[in-house]
Enzyme design. Structure first.
Site, mmCIF file in Angstrom:
data_model
loop_
_atom_site.group_PDB
_atom_site.id
_atom_site.type_symbol
_atom_site.label_atom_id
_atom_site.label_comp_id
_atom_site.label_asym_id
_atom_site.label_seq_id
_atom_site.Cartn_x
_atom_site.Cartn_y
_atom_site.Cartn_z
ATOM 1 N N LYS A 118 83.311 6.722 63.838
ATOM 2 C CA LYS A 118 83.517 5.485 64.551
ATOM 3 C C LYS A 118 84.455 4.577 63.744
ATOM 4 O O LYS A 118 85.368 3.972 64.291
ATOM 5 C CB LYS A 118 82.160 4.801 64.749
ATOM 6 C CG LYS A 118 82.123 3.950 65.994
ATOM 7 C CD LYS A 118 80.723 3.486 66.270
ATOM 8 C CE LYS A 118 80.755 2.460 67.390
ATOM 9 N NZ LYS A 118 79.441 1.981 67.740
ATOM 10 N N LYS B 21 86.201 14.745 60.388
ATOM 11 C CA LYS B 21 84.967 14.503 61.138
ATOM 12 C C LYS B 21 85.227 13.387 62.130
ATOM 13 O O LYS B 21 86.043 12.512 61.878
ATOM 14 C CB LYS B 21 83.885 14.046 60.160
ATOM 15 C CG LYS B 21 82.834 15.100 59.876
ATOM 16 C CD LYS B 21 81.688 14.501 59.096
ATOM 17 C CE LYS B 21 80.413 15.280 59.272
ATOM 18 N NZ LYS B 21 79.287 14.720 58.578
ATOM 19 N N HIS C 88 79.213 11.166 72.611
ATOM 20 C CA HIS C 88 80.597 11.577 72.348
ATOM 21 C C HIS C 88 80.719 13.068 72.607
ATOM 22 O O HIS C 88 79.770 13.723 73.052
ATOM 23 C CB HIS C 88 81.043 11.160 70.946
ATOM 24 C CG HIS C 88 80.209 11.717 69.825
ATOM 25 N ND1 HIS C 88 80.072 13.054 69.600
ATOM 26 C CD2 HIS C 88 79.474 11.093 68.865
ATOM 27 C CE1 HIS C 88 79.305 13.251 68.551
ATOM 28 N NE2 HIS C 88 78.911 12.069 68.093
ATOM 29 N N CYS D 175 69.837 8.976 55.566
ATOM 30 C CA CYS D 175 69.126 10.212 55.955
ATOM 31 C C CYS D 175 67.635 9.971 56.132
ATOM 32 O O CYS D 175 66.926 10.851 56.626
ATOM 33 C CB CYS D 175 69.299 11.293 54.906
ATOM 34 S SG CYS D 175 70.990 11.709 54.562
ATOM 35 N N CYS E 141 74.422 11.173 47.945
ATOM 36 C CA CYS E 141 73.930 11.894 49.126
ATOM 37 C C CYS E 141 75.055 12.782 49.659
ATOM 38 O O CYS E 141 76.159 12.302 49.877
ATOM 39 C CB CYS E 141 73.503 10.892 50.196
ATOM 40 S SG CYS E 141 73.391 11.630 51.822
ATOM 41 N N HIS F 10 76.217 11.309 53.180
ATOM 42 C CA HIS F 10 76.739 9.945 53.297
ATOM 43 C C HIS F 10 77.675 9.549 52.168
ATOM 44 O O HIS F 10 78.283 8.489 52.228
ATOM 45 C CB HIS F 10 75.580 8.945 53.395
ATOM 46 C CG HIS F 10 74.828 9.086 54.683
ATOM 47 N ND1 HIS F 10 73.790 9.966 54.848
ATOM 48 C CD2 HIS F 10 75.010 8.478 55.868
ATOM 49 C CE1 HIS F 10 73.340 9.877 56.082
ATOM 50 N NE2 HIS F 10 74.064 8.989 56.726
ATOM 51 N N CYS G 21 67.770 8.343 50.272
ATOM 52 C CA CYS G 21 68.976 7.936 51.018
ATOM 53 C C CYS G 21 68.537 7.244 52.296
ATOM 54 O O CYS G 21 67.818 7.837 53.109
ATOM 55 C CB CYS G 21 69.858 9.144 51.351
ATOM 56 S SG CYS G 21 71.204 8.684 52.460
ATOM 57 N N HIS H 91 77.970 15.524 71.306
ATOM 58 C CA HIS H 91 76.748 15.561 72.127
ATOM 59 C C HIS H 91 77.038 16.303 73.441
ATOM 60 O O HIS H 91 76.211 17.081 73.923
ATOM 61 C CB HIS H 91 76.283 14.145 72.489
ATOM 62 C CG HIS H 91 76.092 13.230 71.314
ATOM 63 N ND1 HIS H 91 76.727 12.028 71.199
ATOM 64 C CD2 HIS H 91 75.330 13.353 70.198
ATOM 65 C CE1 HIS H 91 76.370 11.428 70.067
ATOM 66 N NE2 HIS H 91 75.525 12.221 69.439
HETATM 67 N N1 MSP Z 1 67.951 12.955 66.443
HETATM 68 C C1 MSP Z 1 68.404 14.071 65.724
HETATM 69 C C2 MSP Z 1 67.990 15.359 66.407
HETATM 70 C C3 MSP Z 1 66.530 15.496 66.616
HETATM 71 S S1 MSP Z 1 66.166 16.955 67.473
HETATM 72 C C4 MSP Z 1 64.540 17.123 67.360
HETATM 73 C C5 MSP Z 1 69.911 14.041 65.624
HETATM 74 N N2 MSP Z 1 70.560 13.331 66.530
HETATM 75 S S2 MSP Z 1 72.158 13.151 66.626
HETATM 76 O O1 MSP Z 1 72.374 12.139 67.620
HETATM 77 O O2 MSP Z 1 72.711 12.923 65.350
HETATM 78 O O3 MSP Z 1 72.667 14.487 67.213
HETATM 79 C C6 MSP Z 1 73.069 15.559 66.415
HETATM 80 C C7 MSP Z 1 73.566 16.627 67.324
HETATM 81 O O4 MSP Z 1 74.640 16.125 68.149
HETATM 82 C C8 MSP Z 1 74.161 17.831 66.641
HETATM 83 O O5 MSP Z 1 73.202 18.746 66.186
HETATM 84 C C9 MSP Z 1 74.976 18.382 67.784
HETATM 85 O O6 MSP Z 1 74.160 18.941 68.741
HETATM 86 C C10 MSP Z 1 75.601 17.134 68.341
HETATM 87 N N3 MSP Z 1 76.785 16.763 67.609
HETATM 88 C C11 MSP Z 1 77.050 15.558 67.035
HETATM 89 N N4 MSP Z 1 78.306 15.581 66.520
HETATM 90 C C12 MSP Z 1 78.874 16.789 66.717
HETATM 91 C C13 MSP Z 1 80.165 17.321 66.517
HETATM 92 N N5 MSP Z 1 81.136 16.645 65.946
HETATM 93 N N6 MSP Z 1 80.396 18.564 66.958
HETATM 94 C C14 MSP Z 1 79.455 19.288 67.629
HETATM 95 N N7 MSP Z 1 78.246 18.798 67.863
HETATM 96 C C15 MSP Z 1 77.856 17.635 67.261
HETATM 97 O O7 MSP Z 1 70.452 14.708 64.756
#
Ligand code: MSP
Length: 677
Positions: A298, A295, A18, A129, A143, A146, A126, A21
């Site tokens: 989904k 936030k 999304h 987490c 949590c 969550h 949790c 990412h």
């Molecule tokens: N798998 C772990 C990261 C491990 S790194 C060794 C994880 N994955 S995640 O799929 O949840 O990705 C989190 C990351 O996605 C955030 O740190 C950020 O980079 C990005 N984002 C997810 N949602 C976001 C927003 N709403 N806004 C900005 N970035 C965000 O955590």
């Protein structure tokens, strides 16, 4: 040669890519492209995080085995990145055998050194987490992430002696103030560290979770997902003795959002220290993209998927928007309206107009060939050159310190100055006199050089546009092959080289059609409509147009200053020959100013192949500054008339829409003077 290594988080395979990412990955990509432009040797890593409870749960919901499920979602990430222009060198998966081996090697090493011990633990856990929480971390007994009650769980597990490294970590962060940046996140980590650090539970019993990397010293357990995932940053370049690891680890920068500050700011440094690996150089932490102040979620249907937006608005516009809109470190709200506004104002108007005006005039005055600097540059020319230099300096200073929006603002300041320069210098006046040709040469060459600098400076953000602009300026180079010191150097355009006009870089987007890809529209599998380059009347919302809007004269030499008189749609029929007597032309507004002492009138200089002065009754709905650079339809063979003492040689066409007056503009840019039929 200097080196640069940037990583993104490796994303969980429990959700499709999304906008969050996409943002982190595009930020890392901009940094990677920037450093290449500066001549660095770079390594850019992204990938997917595939072990743990969360993935098992998501796979179960999808009715699949964890590995097959991970393959599918990991594949989606892998396919998405090239479509967003991402230039990663490696895509790592935590299920890769090379990664698994490194995780086990590191565990063994830390275990051998005595920093991993076995102990029983009882606490609040949790599931979301995948970790135990201490009482003081809970919010209302739930949590904090969550908002769900925790379950009490007792387990014998392996623990990493994280507490042992607390003082070292505090000292390191104090001595290296930019290790964690921006500063607010450094402070946040230091404030976590004010409390005693607990040891980290790094194992899960196989009977509870088998989807993980087995501990090398006890196969009844798998590795806790964070101890596994963080190691990707060193396993990917080939820890311990790979060449890439040797070259790039010393300059590693991680880019993450604030949600995963703690694992990156505390677990990871202490893990590295225990394993005898030097600390990373920077942890770059950004804020969150929110949808309508909330936030992305989904369940609420508020997930924004980049691949829904890109086909509608264009990749470069999307990349530009993300980097221009968010101040790195702070949260931002995403809205499609804001995206459309940026496209229309910054891209179509400012950049698009500058480029098309420059090329159109080069084509008209110099047969489309790059002129020499004919006359000695004067004060205005030097000032504009100074703006390009300033933009280059800001860009070079700001990007390494994450000031992406500031770098873009400096570039846009230069673009704004160049547009003003055109209005002020008025090349069309210089073109009237043969003796002013050397001056006109210098003016046009200055503008061409500014456009070239802008193209190079935007290349990390908008690589496709940069290539398109350079190509039309006679430079055929891939964005990734550009080097700032050579390609943005002033005066290096080839004299006599042909430039080409081409289509508008960014067609304006109809505001009325926006909002469609927003709010998880795609979640409901309804693709947003094709909005780009919609035929528009200026400011028009197609839906609000009356069925038969009368075309009215906004100004004319004969019908008077008020303009916009309604026409009768049922008026007398005329034959085609009568219609042909009206000479309708596309004109480009070069200059616009209010007629003194008149509320309604604006004096326009309109280019229709030659320049025409036309007085239009549009001052109440249009500001002169907004009119400059617009293309309009004019009646070119109207008898001249004087309005408030000012001569008018034509009439601009417009539509009265309630209280508003909307100019008729062509769907796409047209060579000024084009006949309307
Ligand atoms: N798998 C772990 C990261 C491990 S790194 C060794 C994880 N994955 S995640 O799929 O949840 O990705 C989190 C990351 O996605 C955030 O740190 C950020 O980079 C990005 N984002 C997810 N949602 C976001 C927003 N709403 N806004 C900005 N970035 C965000 O955590």
């Amino acid at each position: 040669m200097e080196r640069f290594y940037v990583t993104t988080p490796i994303y969980y395979v429990n959700a499709e890519p999304h906008i969050g990412h996409a943002y982190t990955t595009i930020v890392a990509d901009v940094m990677n492209r920037f450093h290449k432009l500066m001549g660095y040797k770079t390594f850019f890593l992204t990938g997917t995080d595939e072990h743990g409870d969360k993935i098992v749960q998501a796979a179960q919901e999808a009715g699949m085995e964890p590995k097959a499920y991970a393959d599918r979602i990991s594949g989606l990430f892998r396919q998405t990145w090239p479509k967003l222009g991402i230039t990663n060198d490696k895509f790592i998966r935590t299920t890769d055998p090379e990664h698994i081996k490194v995780v086990q090697d590191v565990l063994q090493k830390v275990h051998d050194a005595g920093d991993i011990y076995f102990s029983s633990y009882k606490g609040q856990y949790c599931v979301g987490c995948e970790r135990f929480y201490t009482e003081r971390e809970l919010v209302d007994g739930k949590c904090p992430d969550h908002d769900k009650p925790l379950i009490e769980r007792e387990e014998a597990n392996y623990f990493f002696r994280m507490s042992k490294y607390q003082d070292w970590l505090i000292g390191y962060i104090r001595e290296n103030p930019d290790a964690i940046r921006p500063e607010r996140y450094r402070n946040e980590v230091l404030s976590f560290l004010k409390e005693p650090l607990e040891d980290l539970c790094i194992s899960r019993p196989v009977e509870r979770l088998s989807w993980g990397i087995p501990l090398p010293f006890d196969n009844r357990y798998v590795t806790y997902v964070w101890f596994d995932a963080l190691i990707n940053y060193i396993s990917a370049p080939g820890y311990p003795d790979g060449e890439l690891f040797r070259q790039f680890w010393p300059v590693a920068q991680h880019t993450v959002a604030k949600d995963i500050l703690k694992p990156h700011g505390i677990y990871w440094p202490t893990m590295l220290k225990a394993a005898g690996v030097p600390m990373y150089r920077h942890l770059n932490v950004h804020g969150y993209w929110k949808i309508a102040e909330g936030k992305m979620s989904k369940s609420h249907g508020t997930v924004v998927r980049p691949l829904d937006l890109v086909p509608v608005y264009g990749l470069d516009a999307f990349r530009y928007f993300l980097l221009r809109e968010m101040v790195f470190g702070l949260d931002s709200n995403f809205s499609e309206d804001a995206l459309v506004q940026r496209i229309n104002a910054d891209l179509a108007n400012d950049l698009g107009n500058l480029f098309s005006r420059t090329l159109a005039m080069t084509s008209r005055y110099f047969d489309g060939k790059v002129p020499p600097f004919g006359a000695e540059p004067n004060e205005e020319d030097r000032a504009l050159r100074g703006m390009a230099k300033n933009a280059t300096e800001e860009f070079t200073r700001e990007i390494p310190q994450l000031g992406f929006h500031k770098a873009l603002m400096a570039i846009w300041e230069c673009i704004g100055s160049a547009n003003k320069y055109i209005d002020y210098v008025a090349p069309w006046n210089l073109a009237r006199e043969e003796s002013l040709n050397p001056r006109l040469q210098t003016v046009m060459r200055t503008l061409l050089e500014v456009n070239k600098s802008v193209a190079v400076l935007i290349s990390p953000f908008m690589p496709e546009t940069a290539e398109k602009m350079l190509d039309r300026l006679g430079i055929s180079k891939k964005a990734l092959d550009l080097r700032l010191d050579q390609d943005a150097r002033w005066g290096t355009l080839e004299e006599g080289k042909e430039v080409s006009k081409g289509e508008a870089l960014f067609p304006r987007v109809d505001l009325g059609g926006a909002k469609k890809a927003e709010k998880g529209q795609a979640e409901k599998s309804e693709k947003p409509g094709k909005l780009k380059a919609a035929v528009q009347t200026e400011k028009a919302n197609a839906a609000s147009q009356p069925a038969r809007a009368p075309v009215a004269a906004a100004a004319s030499g004969s019908t008077g200053a008020a303009g916009a008189a309604s026409a009768d749609p049922h008026s007398e029929a005329i034959d085609i020959d009568t219609f042909r007597k009206i000479d309708l032309r596309i004109g480009l507004i070069r200059q616009a100013e209010r007629v003194p002492r008149s509320e309604k009138l604006v004096k326009l200089i309109i280019d229709i192949g030659e320049e025409r002065q036309v007085v239009a009754g549009i001052a109440q709905t249009h500001s002169p500054d907004d009119l400059i650079g617009k293309q309009v339809v004019i009646v070119a063979n109207l008898k001249p008339a004087k309005l408030m003492g000012v001569e008018s040689h034509g009439m601009v066409l417009a539509v009265r829409d309630g209280a508003d007056l909307k100019l008729l503009i062509p769907e796409k840019e047209v060579t000024p003077g084009g006949r309307v039929s």
